[in-house]
Motif scaffolding. Sequence first.
Motif, mmCIF file in Angstrom:
data_model
loop_
_atom_site.group_PDB
_atom_site.id
_atom_site.type_symbol
_atom_site.label_atom_id
_atom_site.label_comp_id
_atom_site.label_asym_id
_atom_site.label_seq_id
_atom_site.Cartn_x
_atom_site.Cartn_y
_atom_site.Cartn_z
ATOM 1 N N LEU A 12 -24.534 -33.757 -8.238
ATOM 2 C CA LEU A 12 -24.312 -34.978 -9.011
ATOM 3 C C LEU A 12 -25.113 -34.974 -10.312
ATOM 4 O O LEU A 12 -24.602 -35.372 -11.368
ATOM 5 C CB LEU A 12 -24.682 -36.208 -8.177
ATOM 6 N N LEU A 16 -22.751 -35.140 -13.530
ATOM 7 C CA LEU A 16 -22.729 -36.350 -14.339
ATOM 8 C C LEU A 16 -23.274 -36.096 -15.738
ATOM 9 O O LEU A 16 -22.708 -36.554 -16.740
ATOM 10 C CB LEU A 16 -23.540 -37.449 -13.645
ATOM 11 N N THR A 17 -24.388 -35.360 -15.806
ATOM 12 C CA THR A 17 -24.988 -35.100 -17.121
ATOM 13 C C THR A 17 -24.112 -34.187 -17.966
ATOM 14 O O THR A 17 -23.830 -34.485 -19.133
ATOM 15 C CB THR A 17 -26.377 -34.464 -16.953
ATOM 16 N N CYS A 20 -21.070 -35.732 -19.446
ATOM 17 C CA CYS A 20 -21.386 -36.606 -20.577
ATOM 18 C C CYS A 20 -21.780 -35.802 -21.815
ATOM 19 O O CYS A 20 -21.563 -36.248 -22.946
ATOM 20 C CB CYS A 20 -22.507 -37.558 -20.174
ATOM 21 N N LEU A 56 -27.579 -40.681 -17.232
ATOM 22 C CA LEU A 56 -26.504 -40.718 -16.244
ATOM 23 C C LEU A 56 -26.734 -39.729 -15.111
ATOM 24 O O LEU A 56 -26.193 -39.910 -14.023
ATOM 25 C CB LEU A 56 -25.164 -40.396 -16.929
ATOM 26 N N GLY A 57 -27.572 -38.695 -15.334
ATOM 27 C CA GLY A 57 -27.721 -37.622 -14.367
ATOM 28 C C GLY A 57 -28.734 -37.849 -13.274
ATOM 29 O O GLY A 57 -28.430 -38.455 -12.231
ATOM 30 N N THR A 60 -29.408 -41.511 -11.779
ATOM 31 C CA THR A 60 -28.215 -42.062 -11.137
ATOM 32 C C THR A 60 -27.891 -41.309 -9.856
ATOM 33 O O THR A 60 -27.557 -41.914 -8.830
ATOM 34 C CB THR A 60 -27.016 -41.994 -12.102
ATOM 35 N N ALA A 61 -28.013 -39.973 -9.902
ATOM 36 C CA ALA A 61 -27.749 -39.175 -8.707
ATOM 37 C C ALA A 61 -28.722 -39.526 -7.593
ATOM 38 O O ALA A 61 -28.336 -39.640 -6.426
ATOM 39 C CB ALA A 61 -27.845 -37.686 -9.053
#
Length: 288
Positions: A12, A16-17, A20, A56-57, A60-61
Amino acid sequence: MRKHPLLAYFVLSYGLTWLCWIPYVLSETGLGLLPIRYPEILGSSQTLGVLPGAYLGPITAAFIVTAVVDGRPGLRRWAKRLVRWRVSLRWYLGIVLVVPVVAVVSTFPVPGALDDFRIPGATVFLMYIPLLVMQFLTTGVAEEPGWRDFAQPRLQARYGPLAGSLILGPLWGAWHLPLFFSEWAGWPDVNWLTAAEFVGSAVPLSIVMTWVFNRTDESLPLIMLFHANINTVYSLAWGEVFPSLDVFSDSLHSLAIGSAVTAVGLLIATRGRLGYKTIAAGLQNASS
């Protein structure tokens, strides 16, 4: 995710990173494949190009996996380390003062560094604390609730503090690799040996951060301050102290030397335990 929380976390964090960061890497500030130019905010395109992906990485994960695996009790334990400010003042002073000293001293082995050494101007001292605060709120907050608050306790509970750091270090460093295709690393003038050195230097630095994390009763604010101060030293002060050296590659040599020597010293002094107290404590932390 419940069966393999660490694997889920790293997948994740990267996914996610990197998702983005793709537009930033493909934009005119990177590979130039997209007709997009990120505006400069606070003097850099990285504010809009890099920070959203960083936020976001890892953090958030860590939140998602903790919520799924451990539920609300796990989230409370995870969040508790995020606000563990009550650590001896000597740790705060040590991190703020020792990091710049180590950065300067570890640069002297770089060719030409001794002759290039200068005392920085007043502007550096005036800007240091504001930039340190900004780095804390950006890099520190975005990354360390994931790498150190989520992954570190689980890794060292399973593999021990040293092996856990040896696993986390390269994964932490490699997470940054897409940025080498952007102006973050001076693209297109990128030396891939420098990219390898960047990932490699994350290993001894991770060992040092493991020791700080364990010795401060797993205080995330101290870890975030440590990470933020390293970024502040090399992004603001280092280039003023050594004005003729290469800001990216030579500063990376300095970081690699300083973190490696410190890591070896800590491993010898702690006999590889790096401040890790007991296996029982580690198993308890791993559940958080």
